[in-house]
Design an enzyme around this catalytic site. Structure first.
Site: not given
Ligand code: GLV
Ligand code: GLV
Length: 326
Positions: A157-159, A179, A239, A268, A287-289
């Site tokens: 995805g975007r990340i 996917r 997750r 968590e 969980h500090i992404g």
């Molecule tokens: C963090 O886990 C988020 O979904 O933004």
């Molecule tokens: C998921 O939605 C992403 O932004 O990677």
């Protein structure tokens, strides 16, 4: 006319609330770190027109069916596996999230976690602080190279794409599984699409950024860790429930994989007695992404605008179940 009531489940800086306060009666749970008790959340949901929620709040069928005025739930996260979206949709409740604004920040953290794990940064820092540094040694705290290795990204995805972009700077070979194919990342970043089995077998760094769904739950299991290279490093920034943590523990202790960098866990928050924390080859963070001050402010503002837009009959910038708007 009575103002709509908006409840925020954790204390946020006032300045992020923007114009929400002009037209809505806004209240928030007064603590930043202490979560709202379930009973209080249910009580607030019963009278709220809008809820601004955290990923740690369970927005389930019980809550949604006892919220007669609720029109919008804006989650302060890109992920929304804490919300029963089908139930919300059936009740005409808009579910909003905060995509895009956190992608670069989360990718920075994901790459930092990969690097910290590969180069044993946390272990090394603790070594110095603990007063253990008596001598230099040729293989003292020697880790694994990152540059020119193969990174496998699960969830493009975007990340995922922002992580792939960072990997190009390290001249890594980039594989991905998703996917659907993403031809843009193939052309722009030279990423190669692989089957799940192939990416598991070929990656030096296997990085999970896939959302938690019925399909991804438990996908990193015993068989998967057995197929990975013994020199491989597993990184999870999506997750915790995509991983079978017992299987991961066995893989790490039996030398099936080399190390793991984990930003997320099955239950968590975890305590110091969590088995994975006893392993020197695990880097664990809470969980500090997306947790940079800048990005959290922008996320809070977006979540506030999502609520304001739904409650004023406008289209929110980020909605998960768009069909409730029609
Ligand atoms: C963090 O886990 C988020 O979904 O933004
Ligand atoms: C998921 O939605 C992403 O932004 O990677």
């Amino acid at each position: 006319m009575k103002k709509p009531y908006v409840f925020i489940t954790r204390r946020l800086p006032e300045e992020t609330l923007g114009n929400l306060q002009e037209f809505a009666d806004v209240r928030m749970w007064p603590y930043e770190e202490e979560p709202i008790p379930r009973e209080t959340l249910l009580k607030e949901a019963k009278r709220a027109d809008g809820l601004l929620t955290m990923l740690s709040d369970k927005i389930d069928a019980e809550l949604l069916t006892n919220a007669p005025h609720l029109k919008v739930v804006a989650n302060l996260a890109v992920g929304y596996d804490n919300i029963d979206v089908d139930k919300a949709t059936s009740r005409g409740i808009a579910i909003c999230n905060t995509p895009d604004v956190l992608s670069d920040t989360t990718a920075d953290l994901t790459f930092a976690l990969l690097m910290a794990t590969a180069r044993r940064l946390i272990e090394s820092a603790e070594y110095v602080k603990g007063g253990h540094w008596k001598n230099w040694g040729p293989l003292l705290l020697a880790g694994t190279d990152i540059h020119h290795k193969t990174i496998g990204i699960i969830g493009m995805g975007r990340i995922g794409r922002a992580v792939a972009k960072r990997a190009t700077g390290f001249e890594m070979e980039i594989l991905y599984h998703n996917r659907s194919r993403n031809e843009e990342v193939e052309q722009e970043l030279g990423a190669a699409y692989c089957s799940f089995d192939e990416i598991v077998e070929r990656s030096d760094f296997l990085v999970c950024l896939a959302p938690l769904t019925a399909q991804t739950r438990g996908m990193f299991n015993e068989q998967v860790f057995k197929k990975m290279k013994p020199s491989a490093i597993f990184v999870n920034a999506s997750r915790g429930d995509v991983v079978d943590e017992q299987a991961l523990y066995h893989a790490l202790t039996n030398g099936e994989i080399k190390a793991a960098g984990l930003d997320v866990f099955q239950n968590e928050p975890i305590g110091a007695d969590h088995p994975l924390l006893s392993l020197p080859n695990v880097v664990a963070i809470p969980h500090i992404g997306s947790a940079s001050v800048e990005t959290r402010m922008v996320m809070a503002e977006l979540a506030g605008r999502n609520i304001a837009n739904v409650l004023t009959g406008n289209k929110p910038e980020a909605i998960v179940n768009e069909k409730v708007l029609s």
